[in-house]
Design an enzyme around this catalytic site. Structure first.
Site, mmCIF file in Angstrom:
data_model
loop_
_atom_site.group_PDB
_atom_site.id
_atom_site.type_symbol
_atom_site.label_atom_id
_atom_site.label_comp_id
_atom_site.label_asym_id
_atom_site.label_seq_id
_atom_site.Cartn_x
_atom_site.Cartn_y
_atom_site.Cartn_z
ATOM 1 N N LYS A 159 0.849 -1.199 0.000
ATOM 2 C CA LYS A 159 0.000 0.000 0.000
ATOM 3 C C LYS A 159 0.879 1.242 0.000
ATOM 4 O O LYS A 159 1.890 1.300 0.714
ATOM 5 C CB LYS A 159 -0.901 -0.025 1.242
ATOM 6 C CG LYS A 159 -1.936 1.092 1.277
ATOM 7 C CD LYS A 159 -2.791 0.978 2.537
ATOM 8 C CE LYS A 159 -3.845 2.070 2.612
ATOM 9 N NZ LYS A 159 -4.621 1.993 3.872
ATOM 10 N N SER A 204 -9.568 2.212 3.025
ATOM 11 C CA SER A 204 -8.720 2.901 2.080
ATOM 12 C C SER A 204 -7.809 1.972 1.283
ATOM 13 O O SER A 204 -7.281 2.355 0.247
ATOM 14 C CB SER A 204 -7.866 3.928 2.817
ATOM 15 O OG SER A 204 -6.999 3.283 3.735
ATOM 16 N N SER A 226 -9.450 -0.169 7.249
ATOM 17 C CA SER A 226 -8.948 -0.142 5.869
ATOM 18 C C SER A 226 -8.282 -1.414 5.368
ATOM 19 O O SER A 226 -7.946 -1.508 4.188
ATOM 20 C CB SER A 226 -7.961 1.009 5.698
ATOM 21 O OG SER A 226 -8.672 2.205 5.594
HETATM 22 N N1 GLN Z 1 -12.744 4.539 6.510
HETATM 23 C C1 GLN Z 1 -12.054 4.999 7.670
HETATM 24 C C2 GLN Z 1 -11.621 6.440 7.481
HETATM 25 O O1 GLN Z 1 -11.945 6.982 6.486
HETATM 26 C C3 GLN Z 1 -10.887 4.108 7.979
HETATM 27 C C4 GLN Z 1 -9.714 4.366 7.123
HETATM 28 C C5 GLN Z 1 -8.519 3.566 7.526
HETATM 29 O O2 GLN Z 1 -8.623 2.579 8.236
HETATM 30 N N2 GLN Z 1 -7.371 4.030 7.104
HETATM 31 O O3 GLN Z 1 -10.978 7.005 8.299
#
Ligand code: GLN
Length: 467
Positions: A61, A136, A160
């Site tokens: 990532k 994400s 994410s």
């Molecule tokens: N969807 C969550 C956010 O927007 C989690 C994102 C993540 O785990 N990086 O913060």
């Protein structure tokens, strides 16, 4: 012919050890798969030309720093940033014989649930190209699910790793906070961020976790980790499973998701588990609101470093102040800007205790609610995501609807607990994910339970349209 859609990392490792396959052949096979399918998936932001070693390729990532390889965090502000050192997880991966295949797409600074916040355009779900792969870490998820990488690294702040794994139909672990180093990883919310494995099955997931985890002198929040056991359990005899009633079969959870989960729980019982209802009333009610204060507050502090002087993008300005303002205006997309504003407000004097302080106290309550349940249960189970993968564009104009995607993943993240997603069936032809939540450092029991369940469920992780 190497079938990259089906080859597991464990099998690749065996073939490499037996010299039936070379690292170069393996790398070339994934490169070819990327050339063929990444134009429609957009899982990768960067693909390496040279494996730089003879091991199993790993997709990474793009919030994880890679020496000499552009690391953008999905943001224009870091578009030209090339780290001069490897993140510890990359050092560990290389020491474990892995090679970096490329960098995968992400919502900007890992803020999002669909990859639509990436400054470089969204990724697509391998099961249905008109739908999101989750976020994400949608790039890593699409890469593994689409056969473009045997496995991948993700990062999980509020879901994410788990949520994209659910939406793309494979396995993902958000490890216990403190078990995997964050050194060299672009920081979003430091008290929540964790790097973890994305894989086709639970054994690969455990293998990758064993490679990346452990204490790191460069990250003082890390600790020594219990030795990782590759699971081969076939039953769940004696396992006490708790089903938080606020997370299962409730409004907002799609009926098809509930149906797939119910079936998986019947399978769990037939494998010898004891399944009982339990309750996490405040965690579910307040989790999302609490997270969307704490995460932006920490993000507003972490993102202060992007000032045009130290990293990446720099816009011209008459003086320093104007240069910083122009750089941040041009470099950040809407979502980071929204979170910097919310976070700065929540931390400002006069409001600090009312917002941030209250959220921290609620976080303690969430942690305690979970701790109490683990006196009676070994694992908690719920759907990972309330819905299957949704169409690209469906939630982009409604940030709160997007945030509500995380309602089931956030509580355990706030409590610092490990969570494992395994696919448990289909709804409307799309994967449904089940999350197993355990006490701190209980990764081995999650792997055992996950492996037994995965075998019994028999979900085919190759997307139907690619079979
Ligand atoms: N969807 C969550 C956010 O927007 C989690 C994102 C993540 O785990 N990086 O913060």
């Amino acid at each position: 012919m190497i079938d990259t859609l089906r080859l597991t990392a464990e099998e690749a490792k065996r073939l490499l050890a037996a010299k039936e396959l070379s690292g170069a052949e393996l790398f070339a096979a994934y490169r070819a798969a990327i050339d063929a399918r990444d134009p429609e998936l957009h899982a990768f932001l960067y693909v390496c030309d040279d494996p730089g070693g003879d091991g199993i390729p790993l997709a990474v990532k793009d919030v994880i720093g890679t020496k000499g390889i552009r690391t953008t965090a999905g943001s224009k502000i870091l578009e030209s940033y090339v780290p001069v050192y490897d993140a510890t997880v990359i050092v560990n991966a290389k020491a474990g014989g892995l090679t970096v295949l490329g960098k995968t797409n992400t919502d900007e600074f890992a803020m999002g649930s669909s990859t639509e916040n990436s400054a470089f355009g969204p990724s697509h779900n391998p099961w249905d190209l008109t739908r999101v792969p989750g976020g994400s870490g949608g790039g890593s998820a699409a890469a593994v699910s689409g056969g473009l990488a045997p496995w991948a690294l993700g990062s999980d702040t509020g879901g994410s790793i788990k949520q994209p794994a659910a939406l793309c139909g494979h396995v993902g672990l958000r490890p216990t906070y403190g078990t995997v180093s964050r050194y060299g990883v672009v920081a979003f919310a430091s008290s929540l961020d964790q790097v973890g494995p994305v894989a086709k099955n639970v054994r690969d997931c455990a293998l990758l976790y064993s490679i990346i985890s452990g204490r790191d002198e460069n990250d003082s929040t890390t600790v020594d980790v219990p030795a990782v056991e590759l699971p081969d359990a076939e039953d769940l005899n004696g396992l006490r499973i708790g089903i938080p009633k606020e997370m299962n079969g409730v409004e907002g959870v799609e009926p098809g998701v509930t149906a797939a989960l119910t079936k998986a729980l019947e399978i769990a019982e037939s494998l010898g588990a004891r399944v009982d209802e339990c309750s996490l009333p405040r965690s579910v009610d307040y989790g999302v609101a609490c997270y969307y204060l704490i995460a932006p507050a920490e993000a507003s502090a972490n993102l202060a470093r992007y000032d045009g002087a130290r990293y990446g993008l720099r816009e011209d300005g008459a003086d320093f102040r104007e240069m910083v303002m122009r750089t941040r205006d041009a470099g950040f997309g809407d979502e980071p800007k929204r979170r910097i504003m919310i976070g700065t407000y929540a931390l400002s004097s006069g409001y600090y205790d009312a917002y941030y302080g209250t959220a921290q106290r609620v976080r303690t309550v969430i942690k305690r609610e979970h701790d109490e349940l683990f006196e009676r249960f070994d694992v908690l189970v719920s759907p990972t995501s309330p819905t299957v993968a949704f169409p690209i564009g469906a939630k982009t104009n409604d940030p709160v609807a997007m945030y509500m995607n995380d309602v089931l993943t956030i509580p355990s993240c706030m409590a610092g607990l490990p969570g494992l997603n395994i696919p448990c069936g289909l709804s409307e032809g799309l994967p449904v994910g089940l999350q197993l939540i355990g006490p701190q450092f209980a990764e081995n029991s999650l792997f055992r339970a996950g492996r037994a369940l995965e075998q019994a469920i028999g979900f085919d992780v190759v997307p139907e349209r690619l079979r």
